[in-house]
Design an enzyme around this catalytic site. Sequence first.
Site, PDB file in Angstrom:
ATOM      1  N   ASN A 259      -1.862  19.541   0.425  1.00 35.77           N
ATOM      2  CA  ASN A 259      -3.059  18.945   1.020  1.00 35.77           C
ATOM      3  C   ASN A 259      -2.939  18.846   2.539  1.00 35.77           C
ATOM      4  O   ASN A 259      -3.807  19.326   3.282  1.00 35.77           O
ATOM      5  CB  ASN A 259      -3.295  17.568   0.376  1.00 35.77           C
ATOM      6  CG  ASN A 259      -4.506  16.873   0.943  1.00 35.77           C
ATOM      7  OD1 ASN A 259      -4.442  16.250   1.994  1.00 35.77           O
ATOM      8  ND2 ASN A 259      -5.636  17.007   0.270  1.00 35.77           N
TER       9      ASN A 259
ATOM     10  N   LYS B 145       4.863   2.224   8.433  1.00 35.43           N
ATOM     11  CA  LYS B 145       3.670   3.013   8.781  1.00 35.43           C
ATOM     12  C   LYS B 145       2.446   2.099   8.933  1.00 35.43           C
ATOM     13  O   LYS B 145       1.695   2.199   9.907  1.00 35.43           O
ATOM     14  CB  LYS B 145       3.427   4.054   7.679  1.00 35.43           C
ATOM     15  CG  LYS B 145       2.494   5.171   8.055  1.00 35.43           C
ATOM     16  CD  LYS B 145       2.233   6.088   6.868  1.00 35.43           C
ATOM     17  CE  LYS B 145       3.492   6.794   6.397  1.00 35.43           C
ATOM     18  NZ  LYS B 145       3.210   7.785   5.312  1.00 35.43           N
TER      19      LYS B 145
ATOM     20  N   LYS C  85       5.213   2.102  -2.979  1.00 35.71           N
ATOM     21  CA  LYS C  85       5.189   3.502  -3.403  1.00 35.71           C
ATOM     22  C   LYS C  85       5.457   3.579  -4.885  1.00 35.71           C
ATOM     23  O   LYS C  85       6.086   2.683  -5.455  1.00 35.71           O
ATOM     24  CB  LYS C  85       6.292   4.299  -2.675  1.00 35.71           C
ATOM     25  CG  LYS C  85       6.022   5.783  -2.593  1.00 35.71           C
ATOM     26  CD  LYS C  85       5.024   6.066  -1.503  1.00 35.71           C
ATOM     27  CE  LYS C  85       4.820   7.543  -1.259  1.00 35.71           C
ATOM     28  NZ  LYS C  85       4.186   7.756   0.054  1.00 35.71           N
TER      29      LYS C  85
ATOM     30  N   LYS D  14       0.855  -1.195   0.000  1.00 38.25           N
ATOM     31  CA  LYS D  14       0.000   0.000   0.000  1.00 38.25           C
ATOM     32  C   LYS D  14       0.879   1.229   0.000  1.00 38.25           C
ATOM     33  O   LYS D  14       1.859   1.293   0.748  1.00 38.25           O
ATOM     34  CB  LYS D  14      -0.860  -0.008   1.284  1.00 38.25           C
ATOM     35  CG  LYS D  14      -1.840   1.139   1.367  1.00 38.25           C
ATOM     36  CD  LYS D  14      -3.143   0.827   0.662  1.00 38.25           C
ATOM     37  CE  LYS D  14      -4.042   2.039   0.495  1.00 38.25           C
ATOM     38  NZ  LYS D  14      -3.686   2.883  -0.685  1.00 38.25           N
TER      39      LYS D  14
ATOM     40  N   SER E 273      -7.362   5.562   4.027  1.00 38.62           N
ATOM     41  CA  SER E 273      -7.279   4.781   2.781  1.00 38.62           C
ATOM     42  C   SER E 273      -7.709   3.338   3.044  1.00 38.62           C
ATOM     43  O   SER E 273      -8.412   2.722   2.231  1.00 38.62           O
ATOM     44  CB  SER E 273      -5.846   4.763   2.237  1.00 38.62           C
ATOM     45  OG  SER E 273      -5.596   5.864   1.403  1.00 38.62           O
TER      46      SER E 273
ATOM     47  N   THR F  85      -4.850  12.912   6.510  1.00 36.86           N
ATOM     48  CA  THR F  85      -3.456  12.976   6.965  1.00 36.86           C
ATOM     49  C   THR F  85      -3.328  14.018   8.069  1.00 36.86           C
ATOM     50  O   THR F  85      -2.764  13.760   9.145  1.00 36.86           O
ATOM     51  CB  THR F  85      -2.525  13.316   5.776  1.00 36.86           C
ATOM     52  OG1 THR F  85      -2.750  12.354   4.751  1.00 36.86           O
ATOM     53  CG2 THR F  85      -1.069  13.306   6.193  1.00 36.86           C
TER      54      THR F  85
HETATM   55  N1  GLU Z   1       0.786   9.000   0.367  1.00 34.90           N
HETATM   56  C1  GLU Z   1       0.273   8.860   1.701  1.00 34.90           C
HETATM   57  C2  GLU Z   1       1.387   8.435   2.640  1.00 34.90           C
HETATM   58  O1  GLU Z   1       2.541   8.673   2.394  1.00 34.90           O
HETATM   59  C3  GLU Z   1      -0.954   7.955   1.755  1.00 34.90           C
HETATM   60  C4  GLU Z   1      -0.737   6.540   1.300  1.00 34.90           C
HETATM   61  C5  GLU Z   1      -2.028   5.756   1.169  1.00 34.90           C
HETATM   62  O2  GLU Z   1      -3.072   6.262   1.487  1.00 34.90           O
HETATM   63  O3  GLU Z   1      -1.924   4.600   0.741  1.00 34.90           O
HETATM   64  O4  GLU Z   1       1.132   7.933   3.705  1.00 34.90           O
END
Ligand code: GLU
Length: 421
Positions: free
Chosen positions: A219, A93, A105, A69, A350, A189
Amino acid sequence: MSHANLLDDALTRLDEAAAHLNVDPDVIEKLKFARETTKVRLMIRMDDGARKSFIAWRCRYDDTRGPTKGGIRFHPSATVDEVETLAFWMTFKCAVMNLPYGGGKGAVQVDPRALSKSELERLSRAYMQAFARIIGPDRDIPAPDVYTNAMIMGWMADEYAQIVGRAEPAVITGKPLALGGSLGRNDATARGGYYLVQHLAGDLGLNRPMRVVIQGFGNAGQYMAQLLAADGHKIVGASDSSGAVGCASGLDVDALLAAKAAGRSLVSTIGHGGHETLTPEALIGLGCDLLVPAALENMIDESNAATVKAKLILELANGPVTPEADAILAKKGAIVLPDILANAGGVTVSYFEWVQSRQGYYWTLEEIHERLRSTMEREGRAVWNIAHDKNVSMRTAAYVHALGRLAEAIEAHGTQSFFVS
Ligand code: GLU
């Protein structure tokens, strides 16, 4: 920006955590390297008829705890090292938050602001065409990141649906609401970080109102400014890629938001309501209670960490504080609430979106907020307790917390000691 040492820096945090846990060497061997990184060249037709190519990656760092993810970033200085590091952070995370995911990513090396809207759509669809083989609701689930947004996720979801021949909304999160997105994903976030600060305010001895500096007004930064201002706190400094503004009595947050909504920079508000110009260095060193880096990696490093006056740093960006800066800040007695916890509200909602998209039944905004709050509080408290029990920083504690879960999953397949005994 050089990213060559970014993964090495990130791995030092893994080593620090491992020193506090009795994990099998198999675990470190598994987490030290990205499992799979795919590089492609996206070819699109530009508006002037020319064909142009853009380099793009998708990294699936580790999938022991579930499908990978993580977001997709569109940025001119994206590199493979950065993508792998960001995917490593996603792995930790998701484990900190106990989400049933591994980490991934993606990125395209492009300045999206230099593209027309049609070119941006073609590029987004080309990304999904290139990576559809490795992406999927049970395999790898993208989301927005720096300079990508809900509309881009919608284009990508649509492209995926066309490729597989059926609607598959759980393939991607951060979609527009009308296309199966979730309520509460847009500010998740910032809201997660906000709930974390609220929850730990007593332990941290925070005064009200706080003076806050927000570095990066995308954002995450914009919603953070809004949430804190609505709660009576003062935003005394803020910046975007064009420059920084400050105001000792508090910036007019509505004016900042209106400028961004109109496509203008924060600097365009100078002169309004006592807004003054600041250098980026002065912003980092501004007197405040809470400093929120909400832009890119390595914004606080050994060159400016000593100037930081804030006693609390909330990392809404990924990797904004280098290991050298961590040491300097710790010596000054400042507390850093680390990215893998502080900005995890985004991936947490998410996860809620993925669950809702799979079941085809959608929750209310109150339900989303309540679940996000309880997840942030539960994991934030667990990290706080580890930090105190082991007398380590919140960052090391967050890594210890995540590594414990990752190790349990990796060791459940058997370890060296299991196989040779
Ligand atoms: N890009 C965000 C992060 O770095 C969200 C990632 C997601 O929702 O999968 O945590």
